[in-house]
Write a protein that holds these residues in place. Structure first.
Motif, short mmCIF file in Angstrom:
data_model
loop_
_atom_site.label_atom_id
_atom_site.label_comp_id
_atom_site.label_asym_id
_atom_site.label_seq_id
_atom_site.Cartn_x
_atom_site.Cartn_y
_atom_site.Cartn_z
N ALA A 14 -6.55 9.59 -6.04
CA ALA A 14 -6.28 8.62 -4.98
C ALA A 14 -7.50 7.74 -4.72
O ALA A 14 -7.36 6.53 -4.46
N ALA A 15 -8.69 8.32 -4.79
CA ALA A 15 -9.90 7.54 -4.59
C ALA A 15 -10.04 6.47 -5.66
O ALA A 15 -10.40 5.32 -5.38
N ASP A 16 -9.74 6.82 -6.90
CA ASP A 16 -9.81 5.84 -7.99
C ASP A 16 -8.77 4.74 -7.80
O ASP A 16 -9.04 3.56 -8.02
N ILE A 17 -7.56 5.12 -7.40
CA ILE A 17 -6.50 4.13 -7.20
C ILE A 17 -6.86 3.18 -6.08
O ILE A 17 -6.66 1.96 -6.19
N CYS A 18 -7.40 3.70 -4.99
CA CYS A 18 -7.80 2.84 -3.87
C CYS A 18 -8.95 1.93 -4.29
O CYS A 18 -8.97 0.74 -3.94
N LEU A 19 -9.89 2.45 -5.04
CA LEU A 19 -11.01 1.64 -5.52
C LEU A 19 -10.51 0.47 -6.37
O LEU A 19 -10.93 -0.67 -6.19
N GLU A 20 -9.62 0.76 -7.28
CA GLU A 20 -9.10 -0.27 -8.19
C GLU A 20 -8.29 -1.34 -7.46
O GLU A 20 -8.19 -2.47 -7.92
N ASN A 21 -7.71 -0.98 -6.31
CA ASN A 21 -6.84 -1.91 -5.61
C ASN A 21 -7.45 -2.50 -4.35
O ASN A 21 -6.75 -3.10 -3.53
N GLY A 22 -8.76 -2.34 -4.19
CA GLY A 22 -9.45 -2.99 -3.08
C GLY A 22 -9.16 -2.38 -1.72
O GLY A 22 -9.30 -3.06 -0.69
N ILE A 23 -8.75 -1.12 -1.68
CA ILE A 23 -8.51 -0.43 -0.42
C ILE A 23 -9.83 0.19 0.06
O ILE A 23 -10.50 0.90 -0.70
N PHE A 75 0.83 -1.20 0.00
CA PHE A 75 0.00 0.00 0.00
C PHE A 75 0.87 1.25 0.00
O PHE A 75 0.71 2.15 -0.85
N PHE A 76 1.79 1.34 0.94
CA PHE A 76 2.60 2.56 1.07
C PHE A 76 3.65 2.68 -0.03
O PHE A 76 3.84 3.75 -0.60
N ARG A 77 4.32 1.58 -0.34
CA ARG A 77 5.42 1.64 -1.31
C ARG A 77 4.92 1.73 -2.74
O ARG A 77 5.42 2.56 -3.54
N ASP A 78 3.93 0.93 -3.10
CA ASP A 78 3.52 0.83 -4.50
C ASP A 78 2.34 1.73 -4.86
O ASP A 78 2.33 2.34 -5.93
N LEU A 79 1.35 1.84 -3.99
CA LEU A 79 0.18 2.67 -4.30
C LEU A 79 0.43 4.14 -4.00
O LEU A 79 -0.07 5.02 -4.69
N LEU A 80 1.20 4.42 -2.94
CA LEU A 80 1.47 5.80 -2.56
C LEU A 80 2.76 6.33 -3.16
O LEU A 80 3.08 7.50 -3.04
N ALA A 81 3.53 5.44 -3.81
CA ALA A 81 4.80 5.80 -4.44
C ALA A 81 5.84 6.27 -3.43
O ALA A 81 6.67 7.14 -3.72
N MET A 82 5.82 5.67 -2.23
CA MET A 82 6.87 5.94 -1.26
C MET A 82 8.07 5.04 -1.59
O MET A 82 7.93 3.97 -2.18
#
Length: 332
Positions: free
Chosen positions: A233-242, A28-35
């Protein structure tokens, strides 16, 4: 009351987050948030937002439970560090000095009146980008990732507290921060209080914990660049089941544009465009909201989702059932 001329605290430097689902949370943090992960020591991964000047922003630690660990705050100088340490020791909340660790020099560990673990430091390690993330602009800490949610920096943290009034007095009188807004309860005391270190509208928040437990965590926030990033961010979370708990929308208090999600370990994370509103008036008074005003909902009229008042970490017994009941209108 904090002295207007005293700005001993610079900002929140880093936060430790416990997760029972380490690999999922790391993704979540490394790949979805680009940390970017910069260090791995034992059960902890150290990650950074792309434009943080320090080495890391988040210490993600595998644990049997969730919740917040130690929060690091940087002072504006060594003299400021010694002033705050003396005040904390006088208040009887100090734990003592700790040796240098990843990214920071000597730090002074303490707890707030509710038992949240914290530390102050001044000496810090500035991040040095390598060939992979060297920026084109020399006034930028690292290259813009151009992927995922692109969180730029940490913004603020919200602790749950059994006694919001006592915690507020600590941040005002001992830490010498300025209060910007608060929610006054009809029967006395406060339901929430917002504190700032400089011209941002808030850096630290305390909200009442309905369970009466001490030391629990509500959320911390990352700052993307714009409202559009939060919509993305809402779209990315939706697509990734967050799980999206609340938003995107605009708060009434402090006017932050927000999105709240639960990362895989169960901790609430906010994406907040808070930098749009700064407090430039050195004599700005505390803005107080009543329970009736708070009950009107957020800036454009949406009511606050029920789990915002029941969900916290570490989980209490039957946390999932409590949150489900809140969503169904059966909560206390």
């Amino acid at each position: 009351m904090a002295h207007p001329e005293n700005f001993d605290l610079a900002h929140m430097g880093a936060v430790e987050l416990f997760t029972p689902k380490f690999e999922e949370s790391l993704h979540f943090f490394r790949d979805l948030l680009a940390m970017r992960e910069v260090e791995r020591i034992g059960d902890s991964a150290y990650l950074r937002c792309w434009d943080e000047y320090q080495r890391y922003s988040l210490k993600l630690t595998a644990s049997d439970t969730n919740g917040v660990g130690r929060t690091l705050y940087r002072t504006t100088s060594e003299d400021a560090l010694q002033r705050r340490v003396a005040a904390i020791e006088k208040a009887g909340l100090g734990h003592g000095w700790r040796d240098p660790e990843v990214g920071v020099g000597p730090s002074y560990e303490f707890e707030d009146p509710d038992g949240h673990l914290m530390a102050l430091y001044h000496e810090t390690e500035h991040y040095v980008p390598d060939d992979e993330d060297r920026p084109a602009l020399k006034n930028q800490a690292a290259a813009y990732p151009g992927r995922g949610i692109n969180v730029r920096r940490l913004d603020h943290i919200n602790y749950l507290a059994s006694d919001v009034t006592a915690c507020g007095e600590f941040w005002s009188d001992v830490m010498m921060s300025r209060e910007s807004e608060r929610v006054a309860l009809d029967d006395g005391g406060y339901g929430a209080r917002w504190f700032r270190f400089h011209q941002k509208s808030y850096d630290v928040v305390y909200s009442a914990d309905w369970t009466g437990e001490r030391g629990r965590f509500h959320h911390f926030a990352f700052a993307p660049d714009s409202r559009e990033d939060i919509l993305k961010a809402a779209d990315i979370c939706l697509e990734n089941g967050i799980y999206i708990e609340y938003g995107p929308y605009k708060h009434a208090i402090n006017q932050t544009f927000f999105l709240y999600v639960w990362e895989p370990g169960g901790n609430r994370i906010e994406f907040a465009n808070a930098q749009a509103r700064l407090i430039l008036d050195p004599d700005w008074p505390v803005v107080e909201w009543s329970e009736a005003e708070r009950a009107k909902g957020q800036a454009w009229g949406m009511k606050t989702v029920a789990t915002f008042h029941t969900h916290g970490t570490p989980f209490v017994a039957n946390q999932e059932e409590i949150d489900r009941a809140a969503l169904e209108g059966r909560a206390h």
